[in-house]
Scaffold this active site. Structure first.
Site, PDB file in Angstrom:
ATOM      1  N   GLU A  96      37.175  13.562  18.241  1.00 10.00           N
ATOM      2  CA  GLU A  96      36.293  13.094  19.569  1.00 10.00           C
ATOM      3  C   GLU A  96      35.818  11.857  19.471  1.00 10.00           C
ATOM      4  O   GLU A  96      34.340  11.856  19.208  1.00 10.00           O
ATOM      5  CB  GLU A  96      35.306  14.074  20.103  1.00 10.00           C
ATOM      6  N   ASP A  97      36.619  10.692  19.247  1.00  9.35           N
ATOM      7  CA  ASP A  97      36.059   9.583  18.880  1.00  9.35           C
ATOM      8  C   ASP A  97      35.311   9.071  17.810  1.00  9.35           C
ATOM      9  O   ASP A  97      34.772   8.295  17.738  1.00  9.35           O
ATOM     10  CB  ASP A  97      35.078   9.053  20.090  1.00  9.35           C
TER      11      ASP A  97
END
Ligand SMILES: [Zn+2]
Length: 474
Positions: A96-97
């Protein structure tokens, strides 16, 4: 310019490599982030007195860039660094990033930066001037004869920052340095005119705060793909290619399908082939067509350099050295370091300052306040059945108070404490609690409530509304 296919784009948008290959929201995100980069704001940063100035120490020029980059001479104001990127889901620290950074690259100087902070000191009294007390034996360690600090000194909270002579009171005054972060004294400037006979009463002190990448700092490619550094991974534990190349950044492949930033994938190939052939590639939009695609162009260049046409490489595990089954997409991307850093944002509190009226914790990082625990957070704890945690957050760690309640009439406002002294024992006082609403003396109990509840009951009383609490013995 009028006939150019790209002149409808803003200056920021024209700096995006091949925006015609991106989903349009990604280009808009990059237009936001392009303004938040740590870069080279000016070339006289050494002489500036800006309150806050961010500067990237080791910038590089992008290898894949639109013509606008050269039209505005952005090479003179470099905004990022070229990073070797492996598109692989490696450790789980890239979900997630989140993004893993090669520790060795960081130590070699990748994305190093600093902040320059300036403050002005104005002496109030007309006859005051900067000076160090000549009789002081300790001050000369911190201050020069002119009462101002030494350049290059590491500043520590509570140390003398400057001293001046107050002519009104005929005394030397020393002012202390306030600031919790590690910083160095960059420059000291006395402000005023040389011709005036009166001494200068304004000084500008500039500090340099080192801000090298740390866990929690924000980065972004030029395709609206932002990422937070989650780990500085040792180079020896990162995957490596056949030639021994180790990535600077590990990018999670799950960032591609939903965001559709094809331009970043093209950049990986273009950057790699540019480095290979010693070129800089043009990333101006609308230059490639369906017949003559960018992928094919850069793929052929890669092939000519002895690499895979698709930009992939065989990689080996950094943990056990075994060859990986999957081919890994591997290349060079121009990464921007964004100015959002954890050291400006982290917040922690056990107990601390409270609002005098409500007795609830103050908000705000600067004041040592708490992080808001709002209604949505309350709902989340209720839905999880975490009632003890809920009580801990909203009562014990907040504005818990001991209040008196009359169990007979259920009021919080009734109980009063009476102190009585008998004539024969003047030093012995007797404390009794009674309810001024119903007069009961033996039915007063102590309860733990949030102070704000008592505050609320008091406010209701001012509107002529009584609150009655039913009590039970537990
Ligand atoms: Zn009562």
């Amino acid at each position: 310019m009028e006939l150019s296919k790209t002149s409808f784009l803003s200056s920021l948008a024209q700096l995006i490599p091949m925006p015609d290959c991106n989903q349009s929201p990604r280009n808009m995100y990059q237009c936001q982030m392009g303004k938040q980069t740590m870069g080279t704001p000016c070339h006289n940063w050494d002489l500036q007195s800006e309150t806050k100035l961010y500067r990237l120490q080791t910038p590089g020029t992008p290898l894949f860039r639109p013509v606008h980059h050269d039209n505005v001479s952005l090479d003179d104001f470099a905004m990022g660094t070229n990073a070797i990127v492996a598109v692989i889901s490696y450790t789980g620290y890239d979900m997630e990033d989140a993004m893993i950074i090669n520790k060795a690259s960081e130590e070699r100087g990748m994305a190093h930066g600093s902040i320059y902070k300036s403050e002005f000191i104005e002496l109030e009294h007309a006859s005051s001037y900067f000076a160090r007390d000549p009789n002081s034996k300790t001050l000369n360690k911190y201050l020069d004869e002119d009462g101002l600090p030494f350049i290059g000194r590491q500043m520590i909270e509570g140390e003398p920052l400057y001293s001046y002579y107050n002519s009104d009171k005929s005394e030397y005054v020393v002012s202390k340095f306030k600031g919790k972060e590690v910083c160095f004294l960059h420059s000291v400037k006395l402000c005023g005119t040389l011709s005036s006979k009166s001494p200068n009463k304004v000084a500008c002190i500039t500090y340099r705060v080192p801000r090298n990448p740390s866990v929690g700092d924000k980065f972004a490619s030029r395709a609206g793909q932002k990422g937070i550094c989650s780990q500085k991974w040792p180079a020896e534990d990162l995957p490596f290619t056949e030639t021994g190349l180790v990535p600077d950044i590990v990018f999670n492949p799950h960032g591609f399908p939903s965001r559709m930033t094809i331009a970043m994938m093209i950049e990986i190939m273009a950057g790699k082939s540019a480095a290979l052939h010693g070129l800089v590639h043009d990333a101006t939009p609308f230059r490639f067509t369906e017949e003559d695609t960018a992928i094919d162009y850069f793929g052929r260049l890669l092939e000519q350099g002895g690499y895979n046409y698709y930009g992939t490489e065989t990689m080996y595990s950094g943990i056990d050295g075994r060859e990986m089954t999957a081919q890994i997409f591997f290349g060079i991307v121009h990464y921007q370091r964004l100015r959002h850093m954890v050291s400006d944002k982290w917040q922690v509190r056990s107990t601390g300052p409270i609002n005098t009226l409500t007795r609830q914790p103050l908000k705000g990082r600067k004041r040592g306040g708490g992080v808001r625990f709002g209604e949505m957070e309350r709902d989340a704890l209720i839905s999880h059945g975490a009632s003890f945690l809920l009580q801990d957050r909203m009562l014990h760690c907040s504005d818990e108070t001991t209040a008196f309640i009359c169990t007979s009439c259920g009021t919080l406002l009734g109980p009063v404490t009476l102190v009585t002294r008998k004539a024969d024992k003047p030093h012995h006082s007797e404390v009794t609690e009674t309810c001024r609403l119903c007069g009961h003396g033996n039915k007063i109990a102590e309860i733990q409530i949030p102070y704000i509840f008592k505050f609320f009951v008091t406010q209701l009383a001012s509107c002529n509304i009584n609150v009655r609490i039913e009590c039970k013995d537990v």
